[in-house]
Design an enzyme around this catalytic site. Structure first.
Site, mmCIF file in Angstrom:
data_model
loop_
_atom_site.group_PDB
_atom_site.id
_atom_site.type_symbol
_atom_site.label_atom_id
_atom_site.label_comp_id
_atom_site.label_asym_id
_atom_site.label_seq_id
_atom_site.Cartn_x
_atom_site.Cartn_y
_atom_site.Cartn_z
ATOM 1 N N ALA A 105 41.988 50.603 28.552
ATOM 2 C CA ALA A 105 42.762 49.359 28.598
ATOM 3 C C ALA A 105 44.181 49.506 28.087
ATOM 4 O O ALA A 105 45.085 48.800 28.527
ATOM 5 C CB ALA A 105 42.043 48.279 27.802
ATOM 6 N N THR B 153 47.432 47.419 29.324
ATOM 7 C CA THR B 153 48.127 46.442 28.488
ATOM 8 C C THR B 153 49.606 46.801 28.345
ATOM 9 O O THR B 153 50.445 45.911 28.176
ATOM 10 C CB THR B 153 47.494 46.335 27.090
ATOM 11 N N HIS C 270 34.758 52.134 36.783
ATOM 12 C CA HIS C 270 34.401 50.713 36.727
ATOM 13 C C HIS C 270 34.814 49.961 37.987
ATOM 14 O O HIS C 270 34.815 48.734 38.015
ATOM 15 C CB HIS C 270 35.032 50.053 35.495
ATOM 16 N N CYS D 128 28.414 38.126 54.178
ATOM 17 C CA CYS D 128 29.137 39.101 54.998
ATOM 18 C C CYS D 128 29.162 38.641 56.452
ATOM 19 O O CYS D 128 28.109 38.424 57.061
ATOM 20 C CB CYS D 128 28.470 40.465 54.894
ATOM 21 N N SER E 103 42.228 54.549 25.230
ATOM 22 C CA SER E 103 40.790 54.243 25.235
ATOM 23 C C SER E 103 40.238 54.374 23.820
ATOM 24 O O SER E 103 40.548 55.331 23.105
ATOM 25 C CB SER E 103 40.037 55.181 26.174
#
Length: 255
Positions: free
Chosen positions: A35, A39, A133, A166, A208
């Site tokens: 992050a 940021t 992720h 879909c 991290s």
């Protein structure tokens, strides 16, 4: 005999010169970003949530997405809100530094926990950037895997009663390609991340905390294969004592 002991305190500039030499060298590097890289570009951090973004856009669990029409709608609204945040966000100097390293040596790779896509590059090989992720940049059907542009799909189908069914297979829900809480991670991406971690000479962590699994497994894999660990993170991490050197500073202040 008098022993003279000289203490030399390395400055931030000294550390960065060393880092720059490593990045511009020929040894294979694997970057792991969290992050802190996002940021620095002005995007909201899920943990601190200083702007209250995630309080207003509370993530939807995967099980709820599958079973609740209201949750599916909320999940899509959250992702559209993320897209609005991304319109003003630009890659930082640190993003550019990583991209430059990937382009100059195709053995280098970037494992990222971030979903914003600011790290993407059309000039890199497909296996050099590993989004463990997922990404907000695309959506796909959970049944037939047909891919869609996020904004186009939302604008065209969000008013439909069966949204986000879909339109191709009519048998699965289209979901933005981020990994939701409770959703299984992509096993192929995890395998590739482990491979890149085991094959590098330097493993460089950027922004991290190294407290979240599976990202915190990768530095250990690198260390077990004799890589040198470098950590750039504002707060201390559980791996600091094993690192070659650590810079506890915001990434935008390092470069």
């Amino acid at each position: 005999m008098l022993q003279l002991i000289i203490f030399y305190i390395l400055t931030l500039e000294d550390y960065f010169k060393t880092l720059k030499q490593i990045i511009e060298g020929d040894d294979a590097i694997t970057f792991l970003s969290g992050a802190g890289l996002s940021t620095a570009a002005g995007l909201p951090d899920f943990r601190s949530d200083a702007k209250g973004f995630w309080t207003k856009n509370k993530p939807v669990h995967f099980a709820d997405y599958l079973t609740s029409a209201e949750s599916r709608k909320k999940s899509w609204q959250n992702n559209i809100a993320i897209h609005h945040e991304l319109t003003s966000a630009k890659p930082t100097k640190m993003h550019a530094l990583i991209e430059k390293a990937l382009k100059r040596n195709h053995l280098n790779s970037h494992i990222t926990q971030n979903i914003d896509g600011l790290h993407t590059s059309e000039e890199c090989l497909p296996d050099q950037i590993i989004e463990i992720h997922g990404t907000t940049r695309k959506a796909a059907c959970l049944n037939c895997y047909e891919e869609y542009d996020v904004k186009d799909f939302y604008e065209e189908y969000s008013k439909a009663d069966n949204f986000p069914l879909c339109p191709k297979c009519q048998n699965g829900y289209v979901k933005v390609a981020t990994i939701s809480f409770g959703q299984q991670l992509d096993s192929a991406k995890l395998s590739l991340a482990k491979e890149k971690s085991s094959q590098c000479r330097y493993f460089i962590v950027m922004g991290s905390s190294l407290k979240v699994s599976p990202a915190n497994h990768f530095p250990r894999i690198a260390l077990n294969n004799n890589a040198k660990l470098i950590i750039l993170n504002y707060d201390s991490t559980p791996f600091d004592s094993a690192a070659e050197f650590v810079i506890n500073e915001k990434l935008e202040n390092i470069y």
